[in-house]
Motif scaffolding. Structure first.
Motif, PDB file in Angstrom:
ATOM      1  N   ARG A   1      12.255   2.636   1.349  1.00 19.42           N
ATOM      2  CA  ARG A   1      13.094   2.535   2.566  1.00 19.42           C
ATOM      3  C   ARG A   1      14.555   2.802   2.212  1.00 19.42           C
ATOM      4  O   ARG A   1      15.263   3.495   2.940  1.00 19.42           O
ATOM      5  CB  ARG A   1      12.935   1.157   3.219  1.00 19.42           C
ATOM      6  CG  ARG A   1      11.666   1.015   4.017  1.00 19.42           C
ATOM      7  CD  ARG A   1      11.723  -0.200   4.945  1.00 19.42           C
ATOM      8  NE  ARG A   1      11.885  -1.456   4.227  1.00 19.42           N
ATOM      9  CZ  ARG A   1      10.865  -2.136   3.674  1.00 19.42           C
ATOM     10  NH1 ARG A   1       9.635  -1.685   3.774  1.00 19.42           N
ATOM     11  NH2 ARG A   1      11.083  -3.276   3.046  1.00 19.42           N
TER      12      ARG A   1
ATOM     13  N   GLU B   1       0.867  -1.187   0.000  1.00 20.47           N
ATOM     14  CA  GLU B   1       0.000   0.000   0.000  1.00 20.47           C
ATOM     15  C   GLU B   1       0.897   1.228   0.000  1.00 20.47           C
ATOM     16  O   GLU B   1       2.068   1.153   0.378  1.00 20.47           O
ATOM     17  CB  GLU B   1      -0.863   0.018   1.268  1.00 20.47           C
ATOM     18  CG  GLU B   1      -1.806  -1.154   1.409  1.00 20.47           C
ATOM     19  CD  GLU B   1      -2.998  -1.047   0.470  1.00 20.47           C
ATOM     20  OE1 GLU B   1      -3.441   0.095   0.226  1.00 20.47           O
ATOM     21  OE2 GLU B   1      -3.453  -2.081  -0.025  1.00 20.47           O
ATOM     22  N   MET B   2       0.316   2.358  -0.359  1.00 26.85           N
ATOM     23  CA  MET B   2       1.093   3.599  -0.358  1.00 26.85           C
ATOM     24  C   MET B   2       1.671   3.868   1.041  1.00 26.85           C
ATOM     25  O   MET B   2       2.796   4.341   1.176  1.00 26.85           O
ATOM     26  CB  MET B   2       0.188   4.745  -0.797  1.00 26.85           C
ATOM     27  CG  MET B   2       0.853   5.775  -1.647  1.00 26.85           C
ATOM     28  SD  MET B   2       1.448   5.108  -3.192  1.00 26.85           S
ATOM     29  CE  MET B   2       0.028   5.419  -4.200  1.00 26.85           C
ATOM     30  N   ALA B   3       0.889   3.540   2.085  1.00 24.33           N
ATOM     31  CA  ALA B   3       1.338   3.805   3.455  1.00 24.33           C
ATOM     32  C   ALA B   3       2.564   2.967   3.819  1.00 24.33           C
ATOM     33  O   ALA B   3       3.366   3.359   4.671  1.00 24.33           O
ATOM     34  CB  ALA B   3       0.203   3.528   4.436  1.00 24.33           C
ATOM     35  N   ASP B   4       2.731   1.796   3.160  1.00 21.38           N
ATOM     36  CA  ASP B   4       3.875   0.930   3.455  1.00 21.38           C
ATOM     37  C   ASP B   4       5.205   1.554   3.034  1.00 21.38           C
ATOM     38  O   ASP B   4       6.267   1.057   3.408  1.00 21.38           O
ATOM     39  CB  ASP B   4       3.738  -0.419   2.727  1.00 21.38           C
ATOM     40  CG  ASP B   4       2.489  -1.171   3.159  1.00 21.38           C
ATOM     41  OD1 ASP B   4       2.048  -0.942   4.299  1.00 21.38           O
ATOM     42  OD2 ASP B   4       1.962  -1.964   2.355  1.00 21.38           O
ATOM     43  N   THR B   5       5.155   2.610   2.233  1.00 20.67           N
ATOM     44  CA  THR B   5       6.403   3.229   1.784  1.00 20.67           C
ATOM     45  C   THR B   5       7.052   4.039   2.899  1.00 20.67           C
ATOM     46  O   THR B   5       8.242   4.319   2.854  1.00 20.67           O
ATOM     47  CB  THR B   5       6.152   4.193   0.601  1.00 20.67           C
ATOM     48  OG1 THR B   5       5.321   5.270   1.058  1.00 20.67           O
ATOM     49  CG2 THR B   5       5.484   3.487  -0.565  1.00 20.67           C
ATOM     50  N   GLY B   6       6.248   4.420   3.896  1.00 21.56           N
ATOM     51  CA  GLY B   6       6.786   5.237   4.991  1.00 21.56           C
ATOM     52  C   GLY B   6       7.115   6.655   4.577  1.00 21.56           C
ATOM     53  O   GLY B   6       7.685   7.418   5.343  1.00 21.56           O
TER      54      GLY B   6
ATOM     55  N   SER C   1       7.850  -0.349  -1.776  1.00 18.01           N
ATOM     56  CA  SER C   1       7.979  -0.060  -0.343  1.00 18.01           C
ATOM     57  C   SER C   1       9.434  -0.278   0.101  1.00 18.01           C
ATOM     58  O   SER C   1       9.979   0.470   0.911  1.00 18.01           O
ATOM     59  CB  SER C   1       7.011  -0.911   0.488  1.00 18.01           C
ATOM     60  OG  SER C   1       7.312  -2.281   0.370  1.00 18.01           O
TER      61      SER C   1
ATOM     62  N   TYR D   1       9.319  13.465  -0.419  1.00 17.97           N
ATOM     63  CA  TYR D   1       7.854  13.369  -0.400  1.00 17.97           C
ATOM     64  C   TYR D   1       7.369  12.513  -1.556  1.00 17.97           C
ATOM     65  O   TYR D   1       8.010  12.450  -2.600  1.00 17.97           O
ATOM     66  CB  TYR D   1       7.220  14.738  -0.643  1.00 17.97           C
ATOM     67  CG  TYR D   1       7.315  15.754   0.450  1.00 17.97           C
ATOM     68  CD1 TYR D   1       6.508  15.664   1.583  1.00 17.97           C
ATOM     69  CD2 TYR D   1       8.163  16.849   0.314  1.00 17.97           C
ATOM     70  CE1 TYR D   1       6.561  16.652   2.552  1.00 17.97           C
ATOM     71  CE2 TYR D   1       8.220  17.831   1.285  1.00 17.97           C
ATOM     72  CZ  TYR D   1       7.416  17.730   2.407  1.00 17.97           C
ATOM     73  OH  TYR D   1       7.459  18.688   3.348  1.00 17.97           O
TER      74      TYR D   1
ATOM     75  N   HIS E   1       6.100  10.549   3.402  1.00 19.37           N
ATOM     76  CA  HIS E   1       5.007  11.505   3.555  1.00 19.37           C
ATOM     77  C   HIS E   1       4.458  11.884   2.202  1.00 19.37           C
ATOM     78  O   HIS E   1       5.189  11.983   1.224  1.00 19.37           O
ATOM     79  CB  HIS E   1       5.503  12.776   4.243  1.00 19.37           C
ATOM     80  CG  HIS E   1       5.846  12.568   5.683  1.00 19.37           C
ATOM     81  ND1 HIS E   1       4.994  12.887   6.702  1.00 19.37           N
ATOM     82  CD2 HIS E   1       6.953  12.042   6.260  1.00 19.37           C
ATOM     83  CE1 HIS E   1       5.558  12.577   7.857  1.00 19.37           C
ATOM     84  NE2 HIS E   1       6.751  12.061   7.623  1.00 19.37           N
ATOM     85  N   LEU E   2       3.162  12.119   2.176  1.00 19.70           N
ATOM     86  CA  LEU E   2       2.548  12.625   0.950  1.00 19.70           C
ATOM     87  C   LEU E   2       2.635  14.141   0.952  1.00 19.70           C
ATOM     88  O   LEU E   2       2.506  14.773   1.999  1.00 19.70           O
ATOM     89  CB  LEU E   2       1.080  12.208   0.875  1.00 19.70           C
ATOM     90  CG  LEU E   2       0.826  10.715   0.699  1.00 19.70           C
ATOM     91  CD1 LEU E   2      -0.647  10.413   0.907  1.00 19.70           C
ATOM     92  CD2 LEU E   2       1.250  10.270  -0.685  1.00 19.70           C
TER      93      LEU E   2
END
Ligand SMILES: [Zn+2]
Length: 348
Positions: A314, A40-45, A310, A330, A47-48
């Motif tokens: 990191r 998921e996009m959130a797994d990339t850690g 992801s 970002y 910030h948008l």
């Protein structure tokens, strides 16, 4: 000698058939599972980049998937790439001839108010960058600026010759207050055997429909877009030439990361240094991280088996922390203008 009856043969054939069918079924299930296993996009850690209000005099860039980016200073617009039609996975795998999605191009140009386009500049001539450049040029008075291959893509779309500009290395081109330089670069070696996929040039006007393999790389550029407020580099593909950008100072880098994961962390570190460390950029936005076989506007990360973004994200954070601690990293938000040169931005 035992006699083999017809019955025996039938029984064995049936068993073999069941075994083969089970294996095929299992493999299919595995492929389907692997295809759906995506971060998921959130797994990339990461910030948008979210901007609430845009100052009137701001220079903005709006990310429209892959590396399609609309630059705008309120007077002049520049479009990097032009990829709206987005052929499906099926069309890509089967190499079926594809053509422009005219209604979608009309919709996108209207929705994102591309009414002041002065230039359309593909980073290279693969279909996921240059496919719709000609169709967009035909709906505007913008120049298409790029390689000889890009010029042939434009010609195939019927773009008038006086709208086509073949870029000369290191020459600068002015569009309103923007000054653009195309610095020769290289495409990332992301083919299965470490080669540049679909290398070569487009030597004839490319008329559609055509299979996606008809768009050849045709040379890659680091696109340096300067404005009195600041400078942004767009790197469409994760290739780099050592020292190529030594003389360039940038505020922002749009960093192409497609399949960067397949090239390894060391490569990613050298790539970062060539694009970010050497130019002193204060902000970096990864681009080309979305699955390009999804329709326009659908931002989904690719399957982990193909390209685990992801993990790449990191790496990028680690590399940033090692070499450029003050540089902000970002993710762009689809369709939302990024203020490129704000006086102050919150930490990311
Ligand atoms: Zn490419």
């Amino acid at each position: 000698m035992p006699t083999v009856t017809i019955q025996d043969i039938k029984r064995h054939a049936k068993r073999a058939l069941i075994t083969v069918a089970s294996i095929v079924l299992l493999l299919s299930a595995l492929v389907v599972w692997a295809w759906q296993d995506r971060p998921e996009m959130a797994d990339t850690g990461l910030h948008l980049q979210v901007v609430d209000d845009i100052p009137e005099a701001a220079v903005t860039a709006t990310w429209l998937g892959v590396t399609t980016l609309l630059f705008d200073d309120g007077e002049t617009q520049i479009l990097i790439d032009g990829f709206i039609s987005r052929p499906s996975l099926f069309e890509s795998l089967t190499k079926r001839p594809v053509t422009y999605d005219a209604p979608m191009i009309n919709y996108v140009m209207n929705e994102y108010q591309m009414r002041r386009l002065a230039a359309i500049i593909p980073a290279h001539s693969h279909y996921d960058h240059a496919m719709d450049a000609g169709a967009i040029a035909n709906r505007s008075s913008a120049s298409i600026l790029g390689s000889e291959s890009t010029a042939n893509i434009a010609r195939g779309a019927g773009v008038p010759e006086d709208q086509i500009v073949v870029a000369e290395a290191e020459s600068t081109y002015s569009f309103g207050d923007f000054t653009v330089t195309l610095v020769p670069s290289v495409h990332a070696p992301i083919g299965l055997r470490g080669e540049v996929p679909l290398a070569g040039t487009v030597d004839e006007p490319l008329a559609l429909p055509a299979p996606i393999t008809a768009w050849r790389e045709g040379g890659s550029y680091s696109i340096v877009i300067s404005h009195p407020q600041g400078t942004t580099i767009v790197q469409g593909s994760a290739g780099y030439r050592e020292d190529a950008l030594d003389a360039v100072q940038a505020d922002v880098v749009m960093l192409g990361v497609a399949l960067l994961g397949s090239l390894g962390r060391d490569y990613a570190e050298r790539y970062w240094q060539a694009l970010v460390t050497s130019t002193g950029a204060a902000r970096v936005f990864p681009v080309h991280f979305d699955d390009q076989t999804r329709p326009f506007g659908e931002i989904v990360l690719p399957p982990r088996v193909i390209d685990d973004f992801s993990r790449t994200a990191r790496w990028l954070k680690d590399i940033r922390d090692t070499w450029d601690r003050d540089t902000q990293l970002y993710l762009p938000v689809f369709g939302e203008p990024i203020v490129l040169y704000p006086e102050q931005t919150p930490d990311a």
